[in-house]
Design a protein around this motif. Sequence first.
Motif, PDB file in Angstrom:
ATOM      1  N   TYR A   1       0.853  -1.194   0.000  1.00 24.74           N
ATOM      2  CA  TYR A   1       0.000   0.000   0.000  1.00 24.74           C
ATOM      3  C   TYR A   1       0.886   1.240   0.000  1.00 24.74           C
ATOM      4  O   TYR A   1       1.847   1.334   0.766  1.00 24.74           O
ATOM      5  CB  TYR A   1      -0.912   0.028   1.228  1.00 24.74           C
ATOM      6  CG  TYR A   1      -1.795   1.258   1.297  1.00 24.74           C
ATOM      7  CD1 TYR A   1      -2.988   1.321   0.584  1.00 24.74           C
ATOM      8  CD2 TYR A   1      -1.433   2.359   2.063  1.00 24.74           C
ATOM      9  CE1 TYR A   1      -3.799   2.452   0.635  1.00 24.74           C
ATOM     10  CE2 TYR A   1      -2.241   3.493   2.123  1.00 24.74           C
ATOM     11  CZ  TYR A   1      -3.420   3.534   1.405  1.00 24.74           C
ATOM     12  OH  TYR A   1      -4.212   4.644   1.456  1.00 24.74           O
TER      13      TYR A   1
ATOM     14  N   ASP B   1      -7.334   3.048   5.493  1.00 22.99           N
ATOM     15  CA  ASP B   1      -6.985   2.041   4.496  1.00 22.99           C
ATOM     16  C   ASP B   1      -6.005   1.021   5.076  1.00 22.99           C
ATOM     17  O   ASP B   1      -6.167  -0.189   4.885  1.00 22.99           O
ATOM     18  CB  ASP B   1      -6.345   2.698   3.270  1.00 22.99           C
ATOM     19  CG  ASP B   1      -7.361   3.378   2.362  1.00 22.99           C
ATOM     20  OD1 ASP B   1      -8.577   3.245   2.608  1.00 22.99           O
ATOM     21  OD2 ASP B   1      -6.931   4.052   1.403  1.00 22.99           O
TER      22      ASP B   1
ATOM     23  N   ARG C   1      -7.729  -1.276   7.540  1.00 21.64           N
ATOM     24  CA  ARG C   1      -8.513  -2.321   6.870  1.00 21.64           C
ATOM     25  C   ARG C   1      -7.589  -3.378   6.269  1.00 21.64           C
ATOM     26  O   ARG C   1      -7.906  -4.576   6.300  1.00 21.64           O
ATOM     27  CB  ARG C   1      -9.419  -1.696   5.806  1.00 21.64           C
ATOM     28  CG  ARG C   1     -10.632  -0.975   6.373  1.00 21.64           C
ATOM     29  CD  ARG C   1     -11.566  -0.515   5.282  1.00 21.64           C
ATOM     30  NE  ARG C   1     -11.054   0.640   4.569  1.00 21.64           N
ATOM     31  CZ  ARG C   1     -11.370   1.907   4.836  1.00 21.64           C
ATOM     32  NH1 ARG C   1     -12.206   2.178   5.825  1.00 21.64           N
ATOM     33  NH2 ARG C   1     -10.864   2.892   4.127  1.00 21.64           N
ATOM     34  N   MET C   2      -6.456  -2.952   5.724  1.00 22.77           N
ATOM     35  CA  MET C   2      -5.511  -3.907   5.147  1.00 22.77           C
ATOM     36  C   MET C   2      -4.974  -4.855   6.218  1.00 22.77           C
ATOM     37  O   MET C   2      -4.940  -6.076   6.029  1.00 22.77           O
ATOM     38  CB  MET C   2      -4.351  -3.177   4.465  1.00 22.77           C
ATOM     39  CG  MET C   2      -3.354  -4.117   3.797  1.00 22.77           C
ATOM     40  SD  MET C   2      -2.032  -3.277   2.874  1.00 22.77           S
ATOM     41  CE  MET C   2      -0.909  -2.859   4.216  1.00 22.77           C
TER      42      MET C   2
ATOM     43  N   GLY D   1      -4.519  -0.991  -3.047  1.00 18.00           N
ATOM     44  CA  GLY D   1      -3.614  -1.944  -2.429  1.00 18.00           C
ATOM     45  C   GLY D   1      -3.298  -3.012  -3.462  1.00 18.00           C
ATOM     46  O   GLY D   1      -4.083  -3.240  -4.390  1.00 18.00           O
TER      47      GLY D   1
ATOM     48  N   VAL E   1      -8.687  -2.187  -0.181  1.00 22.14           N
ATOM     49  CA  VAL E   1      -8.451  -1.590   1.133  1.00 22.14           C
ATOM     50  C   VAL E   1      -9.420  -0.445   1.421  1.00 22.14           C
ATOM     51  O   VAL E   1      -9.612  -0.069   2.586  1.00 22.14           O
ATOM     52  CB  VAL E   1      -7.001  -1.075   1.253  1.00 22.14           C
ATOM     53  CG1 VAL E   1      -6.011  -2.224   1.191  1.00 22.14           C
ATOM     54  CG2 VAL E   1      -6.678  -0.043   0.162  1.00 22.14           C
ATOM     55  N   GLU E   2     -10.023   0.108   0.373  1.00 24.00           N
ATOM     56  CA  GLU E   2     -10.964   1.209   0.563  1.00 24.00           C
ATOM     57  C   GLU E   2     -12.348   0.705   0.954  1.00 24.00           C
ATOM     58  O   GLU E   2     -13.219   1.500   1.313  1.00 24.00           O
ATOM     59  CB  GLU E   2     -11.037   2.063  -0.709  1.00 24.00           C
ATOM     60  CG  GLU E   2     -11.888   1.498  -1.824  1.00 24.00           C
ATOM     61  CD  GLU E   2     -11.276   0.276  -2.510  1.00 24.00           C
ATOM     62  OE1 GLU E   2     -11.980  -0.328  -3.348  1.00 24.00           O
ATOM     63  OE2 GLU E   2     -10.121  -0.085  -2.222  1.00 24.00           O
TER      64      GLU E   2
ATOM     65  N   ALA F   1     -12.253  -4.702   5.824  1.00 20.95           N
ATOM     66  CA  ALA F   1     -11.325  -5.773   6.182  1.00 20.95           C
ATOM     67  C   ALA F   1     -11.816  -7.101   5.621  1.00 20.95           C
ATOM     68  O   ALA F   1     -11.011  -7.935   5.174  1.00 20.95           O
ATOM     69  CB  ALA F   1     -11.185  -5.854   7.700  1.00 20.95           C
TER      70      ALA F   1
ATOM     71  N   VAL G   1     -10.791  -7.407   2.019  1.00 23.00           N
ATOM     72  CA  VAL G   1      -9.361  -7.698   1.897  1.00 23.00           C
ATOM     73  C   VAL G   1      -9.099  -9.167   2.209  1.00 23.00           C
ATOM     74  O   VAL G   1      -8.375  -9.855   1.477  1.00 23.00           O
ATOM     75  CB  VAL G   1      -8.540  -6.788   2.832  1.00 23.00           C
ATOM     76  CG1 VAL G   1      -7.071  -7.216   2.855  1.00 23.00           C
ATOM     77  CG2 VAL G   1      -8.650  -5.336   2.402  1.00 23.00           C
TER      78      VAL G   1
END
Length: 201
Positions: A67, A80, A83-84, A170, A185-186, A189, A192
């Motif tokens: 990222y 972001d 969440r990643m 990402g 990532v936007e 979770a 992802v």
Amino acid sequence: MPASYKLFASLAAPALLSLALAGCGQSAPEETPALYGSAVVGGFELVDSAGAPVTDEDFLGKYQMVYFGYAYCPDVCPFDVQRMVQGYNQFAEANPGLADDVQPIFITVDPERDTPEVVGEFAANFSEDLIGLTGSPEAIEAAAANYFASYSKGQVTEEGGYLMDHSRSGYLVDREGQPMALLPVEQSADAVAAELERWVR
């Protein structure tokens, strides 16, 4: 339309074709990662939080979650990256045998302020598994170009502060160092984690 949205749109076609074939009773061909064969080639030569040289080749044999953002980002990047990392954690919990085969990586687009120490502190705020990388402006520019990640410096205030405008995709990179898929990532979770479940073997 922003380039990142065009990229997402163009990558959706293979998935829709697979669904259509399945719906017609035909067996869909084995799915090919959307970034294979694209202009997104990946690769970087940067430094870590200790100032030690790090390249993408150091992670051969592992999947990479990459990222691009910056530590002084007031809103987008923290969410972001969160969440990643949460998506990675969900995947790791469900697949403990594969957890060590995936490396989350944060690459700054603001080398002027994001020193090795700063990216190290930023990454540590999210996870001990997340690696923060920085480098010279030229090295950051080269890395971003390899991923088709865009960024630009905003107007500098009288106090010397500024924001960075940047794309927020990402990337999932395979064990051979080839970018294979975009990480949402936007979104969430869960999204992802689902993408990791889809590709990591």
